[in-house]
Motif scaffolding. Structure first.
Motif, PDB file in Angstrom:
ATOM      1  N   THR A  96      41.611  27.390 -63.938  1.00  0.00           N
ATOM      2  CA  THR A  96      41.346  28.752 -63.513  1.00  0.00           C
ATOM      3  C   THR A  96      39.831  28.958 -63.538  1.00  0.00           C
ATOM      4  OG1 THR A  96      41.339  29.793 -65.702  1.00  0.00           O
ATOM      5  CG2 THR A  96      43.496  29.440 -64.658  1.00  0.00           C
ATOM      6  N   CYS A  97      39.391  30.144 -63.158  1.00  0.00           N
ATOM      7  CA  CYS A  97      37.957  30.429 -63.199  1.00  0.00           C
ATOM      8  C   CYS A  97      37.423  30.432 -64.631  1.00  0.00           C
ATOM      9  CB  CYS A  97      37.666  31.758 -62.508  1.00  0.00           C
ATOM     10  SG  CYS A  97      38.510  33.174 -63.238  1.00  0.00           S
ATOM     11  N   GLU A  98      38.325  30.537 -65.595  1.00  0.00           N
ATOM     12  CA  GLU A  98      37.931  30.552 -67.006  1.00  0.00           C
ATOM     13  C   GLU A  98      38.140  29.208 -67.690  1.00  0.00           C
ATOM     14  OE1 GLU A  98      40.162  33.707 -68.722  1.00  0.00           O
ATOM     15  OE2 GLU A  98      39.045  35.281 -67.690  1.00  0.00           O
ATOM     16  N   GLY A  99      38.540  28.196 -66.938  1.00  0.00           N
ATOM     17  CA  GLY A  99      38.788  26.883 -67.527  1.00  0.00           C
ATOM     18  C   GLY A  99      40.250  26.496 -67.420  1.00  0.00           C
ATOM     19  N   ARG A 100      40.656  25.491 -68.179  1.00  0.00           N
ATOM     20  CA  ARG A 100      42.033  25.007 -68.125  1.00  0.00           C
ATOM     21  C   ARG A 100      42.959  25.945 -68.898  1.00  0.00           C
ATOM     22  NH1 ARG A 100      42.815  20.401 -65.609  1.00  0.00           N
ATOM     23  NH2 ARG A 100      41.125  18.881 -65.361  1.00  0.00           N
ATOM     24  N   ALA A 101      44.144  26.183 -68.317  1.00  0.00           N
ATOM     25  CA  ALA A 101      45.097  27.115 -68.925  1.00  0.00           C
ATOM     26  C   ALA A 101      46.401  26.448 -69.318  1.00  0.00           C
ATOM     27  CB  ALA A 101      45.391  28.260 -67.947  1.00  0.00           C
ATOM     28  N   GLY A 102      46.509  25.135 -69.101  1.00  0.00           N
ATOM     29  CA  GLY A 102      47.750  24.430 -69.404  1.00  0.00           C
ATOM     30  C   GLY A 102      47.944  24.206 -70.892  1.00  0.00           C
TER      31      GLY A 102
END
Length: 325
Positions: A177-183
């Motif tokens: 995402t625009c904020e980094g990895r979300a997984g």
């Protein structure tokens, strides 16, 4: 002996029409959650109607973080945390009583709502299918079926699972995402140990796409996308970046992307496959989020995956065994 089985993958339709053409004959439809946007009863009715129109012998559905009326604690918490006093009759009209949304699925023939756990099916085409399902995603927010990243979640995926269905992605695979990895790292570790044939999910709309991941052997003691993936032997089938126009694209690249998108629109879906001989060595990961994030792509194409499944010893049907860890 195996049976070629066609599976339609969708996710994150958020109560909107997904306009999938009925001539795409499939054996199983899988919806990976976020059936609604606000978890209102009319959204569930709309989504169920669309799923029924696909006319597949079996449709499997899980919840997403937007579907909070399917998560009783989350539903109760939202009502209690409302800033204004709520009229109980209005809440009941818009969202139903506790359990009302779930009963809609129980009362819809051909659509099976999956709780977290392992589910097994004898399909109409004579194939045997083992599925692990989980709606849980990491978040600091207050959505449905969510847990705080620092506490983690236990995904008990059995060996020989054919398809894993989750709402969110594993850490490191189509989760940016625009904020980094979300997984979720816990989910990645469970997938790396079980090595299912196919893992489908959604949640991260901007990471729509599919990748065929090659596994390193042996499995690392603490699996991660840094230690467990053989990137040189892995392949990207398609991603949003392959069809979305970028300012840095050359004229030739722009034409190639336009042609690729036109092919998807003309065909009505994107295609991938899981070969039986790849079992244990590769996993096909599909982010099937349909709702787009730009005006250019308001709705992403669905995925149709051909997967070789073992022949059922009990004959065709839709018998279900459910084991919740």
């Amino acid at each position: 002996m195996t049976v070629r089985t066609r599976v339609l993958l969708i996710s994150d339709t958020h109560g909107e029409a997904f306009n999938i053409r009925n001539e795409h004959k499939v054996d199983v439809v899988i919806h990976c959650g976020d059936l609604t946007d606000q978890s209102k009863l009319y959204e569930y009715h709309s989504t169920l109607k669309l799923l029924k129109e696909l006319n597949a012998p079996l449709t499997l559905v899980i919840a997403g973080n937007h579907d909070f009326t399917l998560d009783t604690p989350a539903f109760e918490r939202k009502v209690l945390e409302a800033t204004d006093s709520l009229d109980p009759e209005l809440v009941r009209k818009e969202y139903g009583d506790i359990g009302a949304a779930r009963r809609l699925f129980d009362d819809t023939p051909g659509v099976t709502f999956l709780d977290e756990g392992t589910h097994k099916f004898n399909l109409h085409n004579g194939a045997y299918l083992s599925v692990y399902a989980s709606p849980f995603t990491p978040s600091q927010g207050g959505g449905a079926f969510q847990y705080r990243p620092n506490t983690g979640h236990r995904f008990t995926i059995e060996q020989d699972t054919d398809i894993v269905i989750t709402h969110g992605p594993p850490r490191g695979i189509m989760d940016r995402t625009c904020e980094g990895r979300a997984g979720c790292p816990n989910l990645f570790a469970a997938i790396a140990r079980a090595r299912p044939r196919l893992h489908c999910f959604g949640h991260i709309h901007e990471e729509w796409g599919a990748r065929r991941i090659a596994w390193r052997s042996p499995t690392a003691e603490t699996p991660s996308h840094f230690t467990s993936i053989d990137n040189e032997a892995s392949t990207t089938i398609d991603t949003l970046r392959n069809i979305k126009q970028m300012t840095t694209d050359s004229p030739e690249k722009r034409v190639d992307k336009l042609n690729r998108m036109e092919q998807h629109r003309r065909q009505g879906y994107c295609a991938a496959s899981c070969r039986y001989e790849d079992r244990g060595a590769y996993t096909l990961f599909v982010n099937a989020a349909m709702e787009g994030v730009t005006e250019e792509f308001p709705m992403h194409p669905p995925w149709i995956v051909d997967i070789d499944l073992p022949l059922s010893s009990q004959g065709p049907g839709t018998h279900v065994e459910l084991r919740i860890p």
